[in-house]
Design a protein around this motif. Structure first.
Motif, PDB file in Angstrom:
ATOM      1  N   UNK A 586       0.813  -1.205   0.000  1.00  9.49           N
ATOM      2  CA  UNK A 586       0.000   0.000   0.000  1.00  9.49           C
ATOM      3  C   UNK A 586       0.858   1.271   0.000  1.00  9.49           C
ATOM      4  N   UNK A 587       2.054   1.200   0.634  1.00 10.39           N
ATOM      5  CA  UNK A 587       2.957   2.359   0.665  1.00 10.39           C
ATOM      6  C   UNK A 587       3.306   2.810  -0.744  1.00 10.39           C
ATOM      7  N   UNK A 588       3.543   1.848  -1.629  1.00  6.79           N
ATOM      8  CA  UNK A 588       3.946   2.194  -2.997  1.00  6.79           C
ATOM      9  C   UNK A 588       2.752   2.301  -3.948  1.00  6.79           C
ATOM     10  N   UNK A 589       1.635   1.662  -3.602  1.00  4.87           N
ATOM     11  CA  UNK A 589       0.467   1.675  -4.501  1.00  4.87           C
ATOM     12  C   UNK A 589      -0.769   2.072  -3.696  1.00  4.87           C
ATOM     13  N   UNK A 590      -0.704   3.276  -3.134  1.00  2.82           N
ATOM     14  CA  UNK A 590      -1.798   3.712  -2.279  1.00  2.82           C
ATOM     15  C   UNK A 590      -3.062   4.062  -3.063  1.00  2.82           C
ATOM     16  N   UNK A 591      -2.964   4.158  -4.422  1.00  2.00           N
ATOM     17  CA  UNK A 591      -4.139   4.455  -5.236  1.00  2.00           C
ATOM     18  C   UNK A 591      -4.997   3.211  -5.452  1.00  2.00           C
ATOM     19  N   UNK A 592      -4.493   2.052  -5.003  1.00  2.00           N
ATOM     20  CA  UNK A 592      -5.286   0.818  -5.108  1.00  2.00           C
ATOM     21  C   UNK A 592      -5.925   0.526  -3.759  1.00  2.00           C
ATOM     22  N   UNK A 593      -7.199   0.224  -3.761  1.00  2.15           N
ATOM     23  CA  UNK A 593      -7.924   0.060  -2.493  1.00  2.15           C
ATOM     24  C   UNK A 593      -7.795  -1.340  -1.903  1.00  2.15           C
ATOM     25  N   UNK A 594      -7.457  -2.351  -2.765  1.00  3.93           N
ATOM     26  CA  UNK A 594      -7.442  -3.724  -2.256  1.00  3.93           C
ATOM     27  C   UNK A 594      -6.461  -3.944  -1.102  1.00  3.93           C
ATOM     28  N   UNK A 595      -5.190  -3.540  -1.254  1.00  2.00           N
ATOM     29  CA  UNK A 595      -4.270  -3.768  -0.130  1.00  2.00           C
ATOM     30  C   UNK A 595      -4.727  -3.061   1.142  1.00  2.00           C
ATOM     31  N   UNK A 596      -5.302  -1.876   0.970  1.00  2.00           N
ATOM     32  CA  UNK A 596      -5.732  -1.102   2.136  1.00  2.00           C
ATOM     33  C   UNK A 596      -6.862  -1.820   2.863  1.00  2.00           C
ATOM     34  N   UNK A 597      -7.872  -2.275   2.093  1.00  2.00           N
ATOM     35  CA  UNK A 597      -9.021  -2.942   2.711  1.00  2.00           C
ATOM     36  C   UNK A 597      -8.606  -4.244   3.371  1.00  2.00           C
ATOM     37  N   UNK A 598      -7.713  -5.002   2.672  1.00  2.00           N
ATOM     38  CA  UNK A 598      -7.229  -6.272   3.235  1.00  2.00           C
ATOM     39  C   UNK A 598      -6.480  -6.017   4.545  1.00  2.00           C
ATOM     40  N   UNK A 599      -5.617  -5.027   4.506  1.00  2.00           N
ATOM     41  CA  UNK A 599      -4.809  -4.707   5.687  1.00  2.00           C
ATOM     42  C   UNK A 599      -5.708  -4.252   6.840  1.00  2.00           C
TER      43      UNK A 599
END
Length: 619
Positions: A586-599
């Motif tokens: 998410x640090x490098x691809x914060x424009x994608x919501x999937x890693x954020x929601x999973x985390x």
């Protein structure tokens, strides 16, 4: 069974070691024992004082022999063999006689030179014994008078030389860069030697270390020839450069000495302007200050290359060995510079085999340093710096004199007055040094992060960069008690204990793109190393990543201290690993919501599991 004999051998000067003194005395002792049926002791060995003065009372091994007599190690009635009675003592007659009679309480004494046998045995003819005692008194009295006379003559000679010092120079001892005139009244300079000395000081003041100075001089050996032809290689050596950079004869001073080798001590006051001044006092002090700021630890450095600024203080948390710098070159994607445990790398017992990317960790160290103001930006030496160096030198001289006096007889009024005088002098220098330190600290300018990165990493001049990195390592190492790389996390954590017992941390995410450090006030601050900052609805949100890095570290140590069921603990550890993996994405691809929601989902579950364990522990 033959009677035991013990040998005591003494000579007073190290120069006699080059001659025949020891061999002669010992050979005579062996011959006497063989001819007279004595067994020369080899268990306690030969009691010897090589290069020790009996006049000054420097006979530790004779004292040990007397202690061995008193304790019974040396059998009573044994024979002590000496070359002459003056080998035992050249002290005043009353002291020497007391020691002689005390020895006779335990052993008999035989002198090889005059073949005299001394004993306290009542069976020996009394008149003969009285005559022997009188003879021994005369011998000891003469020995003391000879030593005292010799000492007085030497002292008078030294004092006479001091009185005539302005008119006549010492012909036997003067520095290699000078030539003494035929009439002994003046010196002339050796131009080649003076040119080399001035260049050495110039290089030192401009930040060059011993190795760099040596390379420079030896590359230009025709221009800067060595001071003597004693060097087998014909090149400059480190010890010569070190001595020249601290030789006060270069500023014209001359100090007379008494004694030799380890016994060498200053005699009288320093004589100012005895030698021609080659280096002025200000330049000399600048060089001393420059050397003190370049205290490089052990280890290899290449030409203009100081790769590892963690050298000397970064350790493995498991085995305590140093973290070693490894450079495997560069690939198209990135450089392959790492830090790894020395023991694990060499196949030792340590299990800490992970490799940590060097360059990102170095940037985080610079972040820690600049955020906490650990290292001030270097400043050109000012008059205050030179005053401070001068005071420290005077303080060291006064302290040395005071320590020497403290070993003397305190009952002497003259010594007591001098001790008090020197004590006041040292205290005065202490307060002046503190006052100047305070002024200098008030003028300190702290490094900014970008300035430090430039000086240590992007500076185009390799020689300047080398010096900057050396100085940084020396400076920061002196402020750190220890620093350990923790091994059992899914991110990088380095923990520091500073010299004032403050504790600090560096944390880096799994992919080395984002991290932060602690501050002295207990707060913390983050730093993005790669990628674009996280901006949400026009607001910078990188702090969110840092909150979760800190949360991970907190949970990691929390679960170590608590009791969990095996299945529950395994689940928490898997969740934490996933948290760090998702966070790094998410640090490098914060424009994608999937890693954020999973985390976010994993964090919520992990928090609930830890709370459940807290409830169970409380019950």
């Amino acid at each position: 069974m033959n009677q035991k004999a013990y040998s005591y051998i003494r000579y007073s000067s190290p120069q006699q070691a080059k001659g025949d003194s020891f061999r002669r005395q010992f050979a005579q002792t062996q011959k006497f024992c063989e001819e007279n049926g004595y067994e020369l002791d080899t268990d306690l060995n030969v009691y010897k004082e090589l290069g020790k003065s009996a006049f000054k009372g420097e006979q530790e091994n004779l004292k040990r022999f007397i202690e061995d007599c008193e304790s019974g190690k040396v059998e009573k009635g044994s024979l002590l063999i000496v070359e002459n009675l003056d080998r035992l003592s050249r002290a005043t007659i009353n002291k020497a006689m007391r020691q002689f009679l005390h020895l006779l309480d335990f052993v008999n004494i035989y002198t090889l030179q005059d073949k005299k046998y001394y004993s306290s045995n009542n069976e020996i003819d009394n008149d003969s014994q009285v005559l022997d005692i009188i003879t021994s008194l005369l011998i000891m009295s003469r020995a003391h008078e000879e030593s005292a006379t010799k000492r007085k003559r030497l002292s008078d000679t030294w004092e006479e030389k001091r009185q005539k010092i302005k008119d006549k120079k010492f012909a036997t001892s003067y520095p290699h860069w000078l030539i003494l005139s035929d009439d002994w009244e003046s010196f002339t300079l050796k131009e080649d030697a003076v040119r080399a000395i001035k260049k050495i000081y110039d290089l030192c003041i401009n930040g060059k270390g011993y190795n760099q100075i040596l390379r420079f001089l030896n590359d230009k050996i025709d221009q800067y020839p060595t001071p003597s032809n004693r060097s087998k290689s014909g090149l400059w050596v480190r010890s010569t450069v070190q001595l020249l950079l601290s030789d006060r004869r270069l500023i014209g001073e001359m100090q007379m000495y008494t004694g030799a080798y380890k016994e060498r001590k200053p005699y009288g006051k320093v004589i100012i302007d005895y030698y021609p001044v080659i280096i002025d006092k200000k330049t000399f002090l600048k060089a001393q200050s420059a050397m003190q700021s370049r205290n490089i630890g052990k280890g290899k450095t290449g030409k203009y290359r100081f790769s590892n600024i963690f050298r000397g203080f970064l350790l493995c948390s498991i085995c305590g060995n140093s973290m070693e710098y490894v450079d495997k070159g560069n690939t198209k994607k990135r450089s392959q510079k790492y830090l790894t445990c020395t023991s694990a790398k060499r196949g030792g017992e340590c299990s800490h085999s992970r490799h940590y990317r060097y360059e990102e960790l170095e940037l985080l160290l610079l972040h820690l340093v600049t955020e906490n103001g650990f290292i001030p930006k270097p400043a050109e030496p000012s008059n205050l710096h030179l005053q401070l160096q001068n005071l420290k030198e005077k303080q060291a001289i006064a302290s040395k004199k005071l320590n020497a006096l403290l070993e003397q007889d305190f009952t002497a009024p003259a010594i007591m007055r001098k001790v008090e005088e020197l004590n006041n002098e040292v205290s005065h220098y202490d307060s002046e040094v503190k006052a100047i330190d305070k002024k200098l600290n008030s003028q300190v300018i702290d490094y900014k992060y970008d300035q430090l990165v430039y000086d240590l990493i992007t500076e185009p001049n390799e020689e300047i960069k080398f010096n900057n990195r050396v100085n940084f390592n020396s400076n920061f190492s002196s402020k750190v008690k220890n620093a350990y790389v923790q091994n059992d996390l899914n991110c990088l954590l380095v923990e520091f204990v500073m010299d004032n017992d403050e504790k600090h941390r560096i944390i880096l995410d799994q992919k080395y793109n984002f991290g932060g450090c602690s501050l002295s006030d207990g707060d913390s601050v983050y730093k993005r190393l790669n990628g674009e900052p996280f901006i949400y609805h026009g607001t910078l949100r990188d702090g969110y990543f840092w909150q979760n890095l800190e949360r991970y570290i907190s949970w990691h140590f929390e679960i170590k201290e608590k009791t969990f069921e095996t299945e529950q603990k395994n689940e928490i550890e898997v969740n934490l690993k996933q948290v760090m993996s998702k966070l790094s994405q998410f640090i490098m691809k914060w424009d994608r919501s999937e890693p954020f929601l999973d985390m976010f989902d994993i964090i919520m579950k992990t928090g609930q599991l830890i709370k459940q364990s807290e409830v169970k522990n409380n019950i």
